[in-house]
Enzyme design. Structure first.
Site, PDB file in Angstrom:
ATOM      1  N   SER A  96      -0.071  13.620  66.571  1.00 38.40           N
ATOM      2  CA  SER A  96      -0.046  14.756  67.500  1.00 38.40           C
ATOM      3  C   SER A  96       1.403  15.172  67.693  1.00 38.40           C
ATOM      4  O   SER A  96       2.173  14.445  68.335  1.00 38.40           O
ATOM      5  CB  SER A  96      -0.668  14.371  68.844  1.00 38.40           C
ATOM      6  OG  SER A  96      -2.028  14.049  68.693  1.00 38.40           O
ATOM      7  N   LYS A 171      -5.082  20.438  69.747  1.00 44.99           N
ATOM      8  CA  LYS A 171      -4.854  19.109  70.322  1.00 44.99           C
ATOM      9  C   LYS A 171      -4.037  19.212  71.611  1.00 44.99           C
ATOM     10  O   LYS A 171      -4.289  18.486  72.582  1.00 44.99           O
ATOM     11  CB  LYS A 171      -4.123  18.221  69.317  1.00 44.99           C
ATOM     12  CG  LYS A 171      -3.786  16.813  69.858  1.00 44.99           C
ATOM     13  CD  LYS A 171      -5.035  16.043  70.293  1.00 44.99           C
ATOM     14  CE  LYS A 171      -4.686  14.706  70.968  1.00 44.99           C
ATOM     15  NZ  LYS A 171      -4.142  13.721  70.042  1.00 44.99           N
ATOM     16  N   LYS A 239       4.636  12.749  76.157  1.00 43.83           N
ATOM     17  CA  LYS A 239       5.116  13.528  75.006  1.00 43.83           C
ATOM     18  C   LYS A 239       4.218  14.731  74.759  1.00 43.83           C
ATOM     19  O   LYS A 239       4.693  15.853  74.547  1.00 43.83           O
ATOM     20  CB  LYS A 239       5.164  12.617  73.774  1.00 43.83           C
ATOM     21  CG  LYS A 239       5.567  13.292  72.477  1.00 43.83           C
ATOM     22  CD  LYS A 239       4.362  13.694  71.617  1.00 43.83           C
ATOM     23  CE  LYS A 239       3.534  12.508  71.190  1.00 43.83           C
ATOM     24  NZ  LYS A 239       2.418  12.916  70.278  1.00 43.83           N
TER      25      LYS A 239
END
Length: 292
Positions: A96, A171, A239
């Protein structure tokens, strides 16, 4: 069946690589910490000594590493994938990362005669272990079709969502929704405890109504037991929320709830909870409420 190099054998990558071996593929796995390759070796895969060793001769290269700089290093480093993959090799990035970095790397792959898909996953450790991941795929349609046997071995819901970078964009949206749901569940748990409600019974009935969600079903046990063994670490969700807020700013989109949740995730990370499962957002609510 394909010859696959799998780079990154952590919480998610290890079970995914094992599923590929069990599906009949030939898998050479590489991880910077060799001990994490044990499960792959026990399943019949080969433990590679380097990225070059894993990639040389592979038809497919799969990546599952933490962040954009890691993907860039694995692909573009002097001993990386781009330097050793043969033309026509299919690269599948399950990591990701930032959509703009994905598009940049996909363009470079194309210039080198390589096929590239961004295929981030959702489902956490349980989804990886059960081959039940949701996979959102960006890239060329022909490359997606070629990769379907790989996806079928590790995922349950697999959807081609658009061109390069689209998988990472979807995502990012997924991570926004998940973080907001976990935070809402954590706040509900602290609220219910404050009133002495039978928490297990309360979560059972909430799960049967409109408040029910995959997050409630999968994360309530962590919160009930105050057990936060990582299935997906807060540091990684921190993140991901950075990716969401940055991409939203670039698009001129306002995400009021997303910005707040991103700050709460950042606070959890700053308070030392980064190595815990993201259900440990409960600890942040408890700190704010003076009940920790």
């Amino acid at each position: 069946m394909s010859s696959i190099a799998f780079i990154g054998l952590g919480i998610m990558g290890s079970p995914m690589a094992v599923h590929l071996v069990r599906a009949g593929h030939s898998v050479a796995g590489y991880n910077r910490s060799p001990a994490k390759a044990k499960a792959l070796a026990e399943a019949g895969g080969r433990v590679a000594a380097s990225i070059a060793d894993a990639v040389t001769g592979a038809e497919v290269v799969a990546l599952m590493v933490p962040d954009s700089p890691d993907v860039r290093d694995v692909l573009t480093g002097d001993d990386g994938v781009f330097a050793h993959a043969a033309p026509g090799t299919l690269i599948i990035d399950f990591s990701s990362i930032r959509p703009d970095v994905t598009r940049e790397l996909a363009e470079e792959a194309g210039r080198r005669g390589l096929r590239y898909l961004d295929a981030p996953v959702s489902g956490g450790e349980a989804g990886a272990r059960n081959a039940a991941l949701s996979i959102m795929v960006g890239g060329d349609g022909d490359a997606f079709e070629a990769a379907e046997p790989i996806f079928d071995a590790v995922g349950k819901t697999v959807v081609h969502v658009g061109p390069s970078g689209a998988g990472q964009t979807v995502k990012a949206a997924n991570q926004l929704i998940v973080a907001a749901n976990i935070e809402a569940l954590a706040e509900a748990v602290v609220f219910l405890r404050a009133y002495g409600v039978d928490l297990e019974a309360a979560l059972e009935v909430l799960g049967g109504g409109l408040a029910g969600s995959a997050v409630l079903a999968q994360k309530q046990a962590n919160m009930l037991n105050h057990s936060f063994e990582p299935g997906f670490r807060i540091a990684l969700h921190h993140k991901d929320m950075g990716i969401v807020t940055s991409a939203a700013r670039e698009a001129g989109v306002v995400l009021p709830l997303g910005a707040l949740v991103a700050q709460l995730v950042a606070a959890a990370n700053a308070n030392g909870d980064g190595g815990l499962d993201h259900s440990a957002l409960l600890r942040g609510v408890e700190r704010l409420s003076g009940t920790s």
